[in-house]
Design a protein around this motif. Structure first.
Motif, short mmCIF file in Angstrom:
data_model
loop_
_atom_site.label_atom_id
_atom_site.label_comp_id
_atom_site.label_asym_id
_atom_site.label_seq_id
_atom_site.Cartn_x
_atom_site.Cartn_y
_atom_site.Cartn_z
N ALA A 408 30.69 9.90 23.08
CA ALA A 408 31.11 10.25 24.45
C ALA A 408 30.95 9.31 25.53
N GLN A 409 29.86 8.35 25.25
CA GLN A 409 29.39 7.06 26.31
C GLN A 409 30.42 6.24 25.99
N ARG A 410 31.10 5.67 24.69
CA ARG A 410 32.10 4.72 24.34
C ARG A 410 33.42 5.30 24.91
N SER A 411 33.73 6.79 24.89
CA SER A 411 35.14 7.25 25.61
C SER A 411 34.98 7.51 26.71
N GLU A 412 33.89 7.06 27.52
CA GLU A 412 33.82 7.16 28.96
C GLU A 412 34.12 8.43 29.30
N ASN A 413 33.46 9.52 28.76
CA ASN A 413 33.73 10.75 29.06
C ASN A 413 32.44 11.40 29.86
N ALA A 414 32.30 11.31 31.14
CA ALA A 414 30.92 11.76 31.75
C ALA A 414 30.82 13.30 31.47
N ALA A 415 31.87 14.00 31.75
CA ALA A 415 31.71 15.50 31.48
C ALA A 415 30.98 15.89 30.20
N LEU A 416 31.56 15.37 29.11
CA LEU A 416 31.23 15.49 27.77
C LEU A 416 29.87 15.03 27.75
N LEU A 417 29.53 13.85 27.99
CA LEU A 417 28.26 13.37 28.04
C LEU A 417 27.18 14.07 28.69
#
Length: 476
Positions: A408-417
């Motif tokens: 999730a961090q690498r994908s820059e998805n803050a909602a998921l993270l």
């Protein structure tokens, strides 16, 4: 967006195809269906969000981009490139290739929120550095691309159900309203790109606004089509990828290769693509080509019905089931096969959580055998780990969650993270490690502010996930 995203597939009008991002009925990172199984009203659910620490947690942002290079053969990428550039999502063929033939200028108008400018600056920098595109922002005068920040209500009045969209040959929403029936706004009539309008919502979460910038600006300067078969791209109606990937940057870089120009036919582009990709992506020569399976309209329509807002639950459920059966009948084993099972799981989890989990596990089995689907698996994990927490199985939940945090961090998805971190905190609570749980929960707040926006939305997400914990449901 988005296989497991917060947006639905784009729909086209008979005359004018307008690229747009739409709101999904099924939320990607929602576990509310599971929480609803508890007997405790959400407003009565214990939550640690209402603390002084919560109020001082600043919104977090991501550091340097970490895009993964495209990991398939140049032959497959060439086929993807042609499908993306010479077809609209409706299936309509485009006669010629189009792009900007001059340096590209971008201007922001309307009422942009504070988060828009840093995200746009970062995006334009990536387009210059990774795709080699001559693009810059200006603050006054006419621009090639005008990004107008308007309200969600205004977007909805212009295009019902759209979250954001891009239109050729306009620079404002008022101009689009005036000319929406004219040939100038018809992508099929376009022969060269000179002026486009991108319309984004200023009153959405920072992440949703950023996602709109990535998808719509990329389509403004590059491909107009979305392909369900792509597992690693924002040019996919599943919209699981919310920021431009390594594959996307390669496609954009090839779009502006000197060998190409607006007005070229599909055959002319196909003739020079092997040399272009060989130069830009030498690693792609080392991968063996894989068979390409098209996505029939029958399957797409089943998915659109399943995810379409305003559709009766039973109709949506039958459509999701149909998409799964079609994928099985056609012998698919990729992320598209997983999609139907994921949709079934999301729809069934409130009424039949055990059956829902079987669908999630089936989806995960197909994803685990499909390269490049780590982010897809992270989304499924929010559902399976949430279920483990409702059963009090903290060890299983943590084993599922922790490998997905860097994804999730690498994908820059803050909602998921932030969702994964909140789930991790509840699992730690179950193990009796209250201090570490508190630290993880507080750390999740900064990401949640970016992913979900307002404080009330962040608190609601925290309450939703706290309601999964059996200790909270029992008043412990």
């Amino acid at each position: 967006m988005q296989i497991f995203s917060t947006v639905t597939p784009t729909k086209s009008t008979p005359r004018n195809r307008i690229g747009m991002r739409l709101a999904h009925t099924l939320s990607l990172v929602s576990v509310l269906g599971l929480a609803a199984c508890s007997t405790v009203p959400l407003e009565d659910t214990p939550t640690r969000a209402q603390t002084t620490e919560f109020s001082v947690q600043p919104m977090k942002s991501f550091g340097s981009p970490q895009p993964q290079p495209a990991q398939r053969s140049n032959g497959n990428i060439a086929a993807d490139f042609l499908s993306l550039h010479f077809q609209l999502e409706s299936g309509r063929e485009l006669p010629v290739f189009t792009r900007f033939e001059t340096p590209i200028t971008v201007r922001v108008t309307g009422s942009p929120p504070p988060s828009l400018q840093p995200d746009l600056t970062r995006l334009l920098g990536r387009m210059r550095n990774e795709a080699g595109i001559d693009i810059r922002q200006i603050t006054a005068g006419a621009a090639n691309i005008t990004i107008e920040a308007v309200s969600r209500e205004e977007i909805g009045r212009a295009l019902p159900q759209a979250a954001c969209f891009v239109v050729p040959n306009v620079s404002s929403l008022s101009e689009f309203r005036r000319d929406r029936r004219k040939d100038k706004t018809n992508w099929g009539s376009l022969r060269n790109r000179e002026r486009l309008g991108v319309f984004v919502p200023y009153d959405s979460s920072p992440q949703e606004l950023r996602d709109c910038l990535h998808e719509e600006l990329a389509q403004a300067i590059g491909p107009l089509n979305d392909l369900y078969r792509l597992p690693d791209s924002v040019f996919n109606d599943d919209n699981i990828h919310t920021v431009l990937t390594g594959f996307d940057m390669l496609v954009l870089k090839a779009t502006y290769a000197p060998e190409l120009r607006s007005g070229m036919t599909r055959a002319e582009v196909a003739a020079v693509l092997p040399d272009i990709l060989g130069r830009l992506n030498p690693r792609g020569v080392t991968y063996a080509p894989q068979p390409v399976t098209a996505t029939p309209r029958e399957w797409i329509e089943a998915v659109q019905t399943a995810l379409g807002p305003g559709t009766a639950y039973q109709t949506r459920l039958e459509s999701a089931n149909r998409s799964a059966h079609l994928a099985q009948a056609w012998g698919w084993t990729d992320h598209r096969r997983a999609f139907g099972h994921y949709m079934m799981g999301r729809m069934l989890q409130s009424g039949d959580p055990q059956l829902a989990q079987r669908h999630f596990l089936t989806a995960m089995q197909y994803l685990q055998s499909t390269p490049g689907t780590e982010l897809h698996r992270a989304y499924v994990t929010t559902q399976t780990a949430a279920h483990a927490i409702t059963l009090g199985d903290a060890a299983s939940a943590l084993a599922q969650i922790r490998p997905m945090l860097p994804v999730a961090q690498r994908s820059e998805n803050a909602a998921l993270l932030s969702t994964l971190m909140m789930l991790e905190a509840e699992a730690l609570e179950l193990l009796g490690d209250a201090e570490k749980a508190r630290a993880v929960r507080l750390d999740s707040v900064g990401w949640a502010r970016y992913g979900f926006g307002s404080d009330w939305a962040v608190r609601a997400k925290m309450q939703e996930i706290a309601a999964l914990n059996p200790r909270n449901r029992l008043g412990g």
